[in-house]
Design an enzyme around this catalytic site. Structure first.
Site, PDB file in Angstrom:
ATOM      1  CG  PHE A   1      -1.945  -1.044   1.233  1.00 17.12           C
ATOM      2  CD1 PHE A   1      -1.616  -2.371   1.448  1.00 17.12           C
ATOM      3  CD2 PHE A   1      -3.271  -0.711   0.998  1.00 17.12           C
ATOM      4  CE1 PHE A   1      -2.592  -3.354   1.424  1.00 17.12           C
ATOM      5  CE2 PHE A   1      -4.251  -1.691   0.975  1.00 17.12           C
ATOM      6  CZ  PHE A   1      -3.919  -3.012   1.189  1.00 17.12           C
ATOM      7  CB  ALA A   2       2.232   3.471  -2.238  1.00 15.58           C
ATOM      8  CB  VAL A   3      -2.136   5.477   1.300  1.00 21.42           C
ATOM      9  CG1 VAL A   3      -3.188   6.518   1.617  1.00 21.42           C
ATOM     10  CG2 VAL A   3      -2.787   4.218   0.762  1.00 21.42           C
TER      11      VAL A   3
ATOM     12  CE1 TYR B   1       3.564   6.806   5.385  1.00 18.63           C
ATOM     13  CE2 TYR B   1       4.870   4.818   5.075  1.00 18.63           C
ATOM     14  CZ  TYR B   1       4.380   5.815   5.900  1.00 18.63           C
ATOM     15  OH  TYR B   1       4.691   5.816   7.239  1.00 18.63           O
TER      16      TYR B   1
ATOM     17  CG  ASP C   1       5.060  -2.150   6.324  1.00 17.54           C
ATOM     18  OD1 ASP C   1       5.604  -1.818   7.387  1.00 17.54           O
ATOM     19  OD2 ASP C   1       3.875  -2.544   6.257  1.00 17.54           O
TER      20      ASP C   1
ATOM     21  CG  ASP D   1       7.691   2.078   5.163  1.00 11.78           C
ATOM     22  OD1 ASP D   1       7.603   2.733   6.218  1.00 11.78           O
ATOM     23  OD2 ASP D   1       7.327   0.897   5.069  1.00 11.78           O
TER      24      ASP D   1
ATOM     25  CD  GLU E   1       3.991  -5.104  14.704  1.00  9.16           C
ATOM     26  OE1 GLU E   1       4.605  -5.039  13.628  1.00  9.16           O
ATOM     27  OE2 GLU E   1       4.363  -4.548  15.758  1.00  9.16           O
TER      28      GLU E   1
END
Lengths: 333, 328
Positions: free
Chosen positions: A102-104, A107, A192, A194, A284
């Site tokens: 996910f790149a929102v 990000y 992730d 990043d 998590e």
């Protein structure tokens, strides 16, 4: 053996590290004699594909880390496996692996680094579908992917709170498995965005239900603070329970197992929201509760997700994937 | 939900966990239905003492293809038992008592009752040419004896090798419908310590007690290229014992079928592998690697002594007079 001498030396000079590692992962030094004999007898097979020759010295058993969980799930560390044997076994099956990321909002800046390094290092030579969820599809840079890798860009809405963006991933993944991915891929991993990869991540990660041991937590005893403890939360793990602390940055498994995991975790998130509570480490915490009661069939060592903030100790021989240095305040808000 | 304080010892944790077990087994029956799955997820807990840092640094714990090697001290029985109970697994134990070998059945079955898969469902499959000589042994709940009548052969080598054929036939015909896992062992043995669900995996083999410290060149693989069991001298991971192997019914079927076919090809070519079906088993495991390997604790002969590395001797050879027993 080289390896044994290093451990002896390290034991004497870094006693405090040994104490903290002891609880989870550090073994005492091996006795002589039998280890030596057994290792000498372990000559690797040639596969029909033709890997011959004597034992690769780097595959001498590591005695500084736990290799197998108490429920006999392998823990993947550098120096414990032979990727050629694994590749030969895997290729026969013609699997496709999916990666959801996910790149929102801000990000999106990490997309290029992620895809560029994943193209090179992630399941190199095997079929992978990258499913990239973003609220800015126009900002996705064009990247030349290897022929067996495919990229799917999926628009997604953003949320005002970064915690909500993070937690809703579970719901989105669960829905997509149900609607499409169970027909498209055999295994699915959530990662992730990043992060960057520096070393090959191969078929050693493929198994029914896979969790990554957190790089912040691998030394802490069971009473560590990271589990959610408030009984009102659905993610609560009572004191005295727990095996490992798993990182939500990289988990996966077969499509059906990941479906069950994400559905159960998101249900926990929803119920917590209805009760006005949010777990300490968001999804998590829910992931850790799930993996406590549905134990993974394979565990990845912190080599597979290393937090860049941390100094890398000796037992982490290779940093395959690590978070990208960033200013959390700036990028999240 | 049960509240529990885990600063207690193993015995009391067993009581609490059996309470959790009765709650859980009903819930897990509706496992396939997601709604009830979610319900059970939120009500069920597994309670056990914290896994100890299992400190075997004297032995190889895992192969390079991620098959764990099962030694005492590497696993936690509580966790594993709970996982297998949830799945309501039935295990089939196959054993061949042909001609005079029926004499071993009584001890075999009695010790199996004490030590084999205790607390789980077990079917003993006894292949014999003398069904009337199968002893009656008191069985615990959830355990059955099934007697399968088969033919005998004049030579003991033939009897030994035909086990592959019989196992493959019955796997397909019967076992696939009755059990989840098959464990195939020799009969001239007795159980001496726990042999439980820690052994179960898709495909498992056992390290032969005579060779676990040996170099590859000492392994008694079949080295004649004329045989189907041929292994080149620069290949081989381990030497596996023919007396203890198993896995899911499907995997055992594939293994036994392949070995039987190879044996028949050898027969047609007038050759018999040096250690009969054990040679063929070793060839199979080289190119179809087991997903779990049992240490020599699981197949031991006291004539080999008691090395320090062996913390338990779980399954022992029973002394026998070869001349008196074979071919009779």
């Amino acid at each position: 053996f080289h390896l044994q001498e290093d451990i002896f030396r390290e034991k004497n000079t870094t006693f405090f590290i040994q104490l903290s590692l002891m609880d989870k992962l550090l073994h005492n030094c091996p006795k002589e004699g039998h280890l030596h004999l057994i290792l000498k007898s372990l000559m690797l097979a040639n596969d029909r594909e033709g890997i011959s020759g004597p034992l690769d010295p780097s595959l001498i058993q590591r005695t500084d880390v736990l290799l197998v969980s108490p429920w006999l799930a392998p823990i993947v560390w550098e120096g414990t496996f032979n990727r050629d044997i694994l590749n030969a076994q895997y290729r026969q099956k013609n699997f496709v692996v999916g990666v959801a990321t996910f790149a929102v909002k801000k990000y999106v800046r990490f997309i290029e680094g992620f895809l560029g390094s994943a193209n090179k290092f992630f399941l190199s030579g095997h079929r992978v579908n990258f499913y990239l969820f973003t609220d800015h599809p126009e900002k996705v840079p064009s990247i030349n992917l290897a022929p067996e890798k495919r990229l799917f860009i999926i628009p997604v809405q953003n949320y005002s709170r970064w915690q909500d963006i993070s937690m809703n991933r579970m719901d989105i993944i669960s829905n997509h498995i149900h609607s499409h991915w169970r027909y498209e891929v055999d295994y699915l991993y959530s990662m992730d965005i990043d992060v960057q990869m520096f070393e090959h991540i191969g078929v050693e990660i493929i198994d029914t239900l896979v969790g990554t041991i957190s790089s912040w937590q691998y030394t802490k005893p069971r009473d560590s603070n990271s589990y959610e403890r408030h009984p009102e939360s659905r993610a609560a793990i009572p004191h005295g329970e727990g095996d490992f602390y798993y990182a939500a940055s990289f988990y996966g498994g077969s499509v059906s197992e990941v479906y069950k995991l994400t559905t159960a975790c998101f249900k926990g998130v929803t119920e917590d929201r209805a009760n006005g509570i949010e777990a300490k480490w968001h999804e998590e915490s829910h992931l850790n509760k799930y993996l406590l009661y549905h134990k993974p069939t394979r565990l990845l060592s912190p080599e597979y997700y290393w937090d860049e903030e941390l100094i890398r100790p000796r037992i982490i021989r290779v940093k395959r994937l690590s978070s990208v240095r960033k200013d959390l305040q700036e990028v999240r808000f | 939900m049960f509240i529990c304080d885990l600063n207690q010892d193993l015995n009391s944790s067993h009581q609490r966990y059996s309470k959790a077990k009765t709650l859980s087994s009903g819930l897990w029956k509706s496992f396939l239905n997601l709604k009830s799955f979610l319900f059970s997820y939120f009500s069920f807990r597994m309670i056990y003492t914290k896994p100890q840092i299992l400190k075997r640094s004297d032995v190889l714990m895992m192969t390079p293809w991620f098959a764990p090697i099962v030694w005492e001290g590497t696993y936690n029985s509580e966790i594993l038992n709970e996982q297998f109970r949830q799945r309501n697994v039935t295990v089939g134990l196959t054993v061949f008592a042909i001609k005079k070998y029926v004499v071993f059945l009584k001890t075999f079955l009695e010790t199996a009752e004490t030590y084999f898969m205790v607390g789980h469902r077990v079917n003993y499959y006894i292949f014999t040419d003398r069904p009337e000589e199968v002893p009656k042994v008191a069985l615990k709940e959830g355990r059955n004896v099934v007697v399968l009548q088969v033919q005998n052969y004049p030579r003991w080598q033939e009897i030994s090798m035909r086990r592959m054929e019989m196992l493959s036939y019955f796997s397909q015909q019967r076992f696939i419908n009755e059990v989840s896992y098959l464990v195939c062992v020799d009969v001239d043995m007795k159980f001496n310590d726990q042999v439980g669900v820690e052994i179960l995996s898709d495909l498992f083999g056992t390290l032969h007690p005579g060779f676990y410290t040996a170099e590859r060149r000492s392994f008694t693989y079949e080295h004649r290229p004329a045989s189907q069991a041929y292994v080149p001298s620069d290949e081989g991971d381990f030497y596996y014992a023919g007396g203890f192997f198993g896995g899911t019914v499907t995997e055992v079927y594939k293994l036994t079928k392949k070995c039987h076919e190879a044996i028949m090809v050898d027969k047609a070519n007038g050759i018999e592998a040096i250690w009969q079906e054990e040679s063929h088993l070793n060839k199979y495991f080289l190119y179809h690697k087991p997903t779990k390997i049992l240490s020599p604790e699981y197949l031991w002969d006291d004539n080999l002594g008691r090395p320090e590395i062996l913390k338990k001797r779980r399954f022992l050879a029973v002394p026998k007079n070869h001349a008196a027993i074979r071919n009779k």
